[in-house]
Write an enzyme that holds these catalytic residues in place. Structure first.
Site, PDB file in Angstrom:
ATOM      1  N   LEU A   1      20.914  17.741  46.993  1.00 54.79           N
ATOM      2  CA  LEU A   1      20.319  16.465  46.596  1.00 54.79           C
ATOM      3  C   LEU A   1      20.264  15.569  47.830  1.00 54.79           C
ATOM      4  CD1 LEU A   1      19.448  14.860  44.001  1.00 54.79           C
ATOM      5  CD2 LEU A   1      21.631  13.670  44.264  1.00 54.79           C
TER       6      LEU A   1
ATOM      7  N   TYR B   1      17.811  11.886  36.157  1.00 50.68           N
ATOM      8  CA  TYR B   1      18.641  10.696  36.045  1.00 50.68           C
ATOM      9  C   TYR B   1      18.844  10.074  37.416  1.00 50.68           C
ATOM     10  CZ  TYR B   1      22.795  13.088  37.944  1.00 50.68           C
ATOM     11  OH  TYR B   1      23.685  13.733  38.762  1.00 50.68           O
TER      12      TYR B   1
ATOM     13  N   LYS C   1      16.957  15.418  40.929  1.00 56.09           N
ATOM     14  CA  LYS C   1      18.183  14.919  40.273  1.00 56.09           C
ATOM     15  C   LYS C   1      18.046  15.094  38.765  1.00 56.09           C
ATOM     16  CE  LYS C   1      21.577  11.177  40.829  1.00 56.09           C
ATOM     17  NZ  LYS C   1      22.711  11.985  41.272  1.00 56.09           N
TER      18      LYS C   1
HETATM   19  N1  PDD Z   1      25.865  12.154  42.025  1.00 56.48           N
HETATM   20  N2  PDD Z   1      24.873  15.611  45.648  1.00 56.48           N
HETATM   21  C1  PDD Z   1      25.007  15.734  44.322  1.00 56.48           C
HETATM   22  C2  PDD Z   1      24.954  17.091  43.719  1.00 56.48           C
HETATM   23  C3  PDD Z   1      25.198  14.582  43.521  1.00 56.48           C
HETATM   24  O1  PDD Z   1      25.312  14.718  42.184  1.00 56.48           O
HETATM   25  C4  PDD Z   1      25.271  13.325  44.131  1.00 56.48           C
HETATM   26  C5  PDD Z   1      25.457  12.055  43.357  1.00 56.48           C
HETATM   27  C6  PDD Z   1      25.129  13.244  45.536  1.00 56.48           C
HETATM   28  C7  PDD Z   1      25.156  11.931  46.265  1.00 56.48           C
HETATM   29  O2  PDD Z   1      23.973  11.200  46.057  1.00 56.48           O
HETATM   30  P1  PDD Z   1      23.963   9.618  46.149  1.00 56.48           P
HETATM   31  O3  PDD Z   1      24.575   9.257  47.465  1.00 56.48           O
HETATM   32  O4  PDD Z   1      22.523   9.275  46.093  1.00 56.48           O
HETATM   33  O5  PDD Z   1      24.745   9.117  44.998  1.00 56.48           O
HETATM   34  C8  PDD Z   1      24.928  14.410  46.256  1.00 56.48           C
HETATM   35  C9  PDD Z   1      25.965  10.980  41.191  1.00 56.48           C
HETATM   36  C10 PDD Z   1      26.829   9.911  41.743  1.00 56.48           C
HETATM   37  C11 PDD Z   1      26.325  11.394  39.784  1.00 56.48           C
HETATM   38  O6  PDD Z   1      25.816  12.427  39.373  1.00 56.48           O
HETATM   39  O7  PDD Z   1      27.059  10.659  39.077  1.00 56.48           O
END
Ligand code: PDD
Length: 288
Positions: A204, A33, A147
């Protein structure tokens, strides 16, 4: 009136969207996702999110469900049909539908769904006041760089943190902080350095993380990519998390320890302002 969502090639009212009970995303978490923030009617860091979307698909050998330009068109159409000016756009692709078997048949047509969530992203109480994070064992699998929608580890960790009176949790593996349950963890050291863990299979690779590191470079702030322990985090002068849905959110307590004076720190507040400025007007921010 409910939302209009995208489900396998069609824009439909959310009540009408259907996928099979044999979808491998549902049965195995065999899906990836992506989440892109929208503010002022524009998407933030969407190129970075779509790059990661393609990388996650490639890591699982799932083909792109539609060409990238069409993907951007679907995001724009969802924003328009739902009149979304602030919130998030969620994209999910699963390997597709097949009778339940760990081994997947070749050539499955991926299932592609997308929807919007209207919510306030800027100037939230968490951003103004900061959050408290619990420390929790990182119980996830060994490919956290992908992801995937397989998020049970984070669901349980976040719930446990809430039950213990914290807003969220930072996860710990081998004596080092990996990341927040759905965000990237940063601290600021006594000598004013912005510190975050280097990208690897343990975390991530955050798009907001990358944007913030670019802002540090652009504004002459010292930063370093190095893993740090819970003890180092607890002795930091400031701390914060980044993600598409939380932007730059100060962390004012880690475990039992209050950070600084328990209020968002000055460097964190500056980064928060730089990030919002760039999000609202990317061209002006790039040329400043
Ligand atoms: N999650 N680490 C994890 C485990 C995450 O799930 C997320 C983001 C991030 C930050 O990534 P980014 O800056 O690209 O959003 C780091 C999203 C927001 C979610 O699962 O809703």
């Amino acid at each position: 009136m409910g939302r209009i969502v995208y489900c396998d090639g069609r824009f439909v009212p959310e009540e009408e969207a259907r996928i099979s009970i044999f979808d491998r995303g549902f049965l195995f978490g065999d899906a990836i996702y992506e989440v892109t923030a929208v503010i002022g009617g524009g998407m933030i860091d969407n190129d970075l999110h779509l790059d990661r979307f393609e990388r996650s698909l490639a890591a699982l050998s799932i083909p792109m469900p539609v060409p990238r330009a069409e993907l951007e068109g679907i995001q724009a159409e969802l924003m328009a049909r739902n009149d979304l000016s602030e919130g998030t756009i969620y994209l999910q692709v699963s390997r597709g539908v097949a009778d339940r078997d760990f081994l997947y048949p070749e050539g499955l047509a991926p299932t592609f769904i997308a929807f919007t969530q209207a919510r306030k992203l800027a100037d939230t109480p968490a951003q103004r006041n900061g959050i408290a994070v619990d420390l929790a064992k990182d119980v996830r699998w060994a490919r956290c760089d992908i992801k995937t929608s397989m998020l049970l580890g984070q669901v349980l960790i976040k719930h446990q943190a809430r039950a213990r009176g914290y807003n969220d949790a930072w996860m710990v593996s081998d004596g080092l902080i990996t990341e927040g349950s759905s965000s990237t963890a940063f601290i600021i050291t006594g000598d004013g350095r912005v510190l975050t863990r280097p990208n690897s299979q343990s975390t991530l690779p955050g798009c907001t993380r990358m944007a913030v590191l670019r802002l540090c470079a652009g504004h002459g702030l010292q930063f370093e990519e190095r893993a740090f322990s819970p003890a180092e985090a607890q002795s930091a002068v400031e701390a914060f998390v980044t993600s598409a849905s939380s932007f730059v959110t100060p962390v004012v307590k880690i475990g039992e320890v209050v950070i600084g004076n328990g209020r968002p720190g000055p460097l964190t507040s500056r980064l928060q302002a730089y990030y919002l400025e760039a999000a609202l007007d990317p061209e002006a921010a790039a040329s400043s």
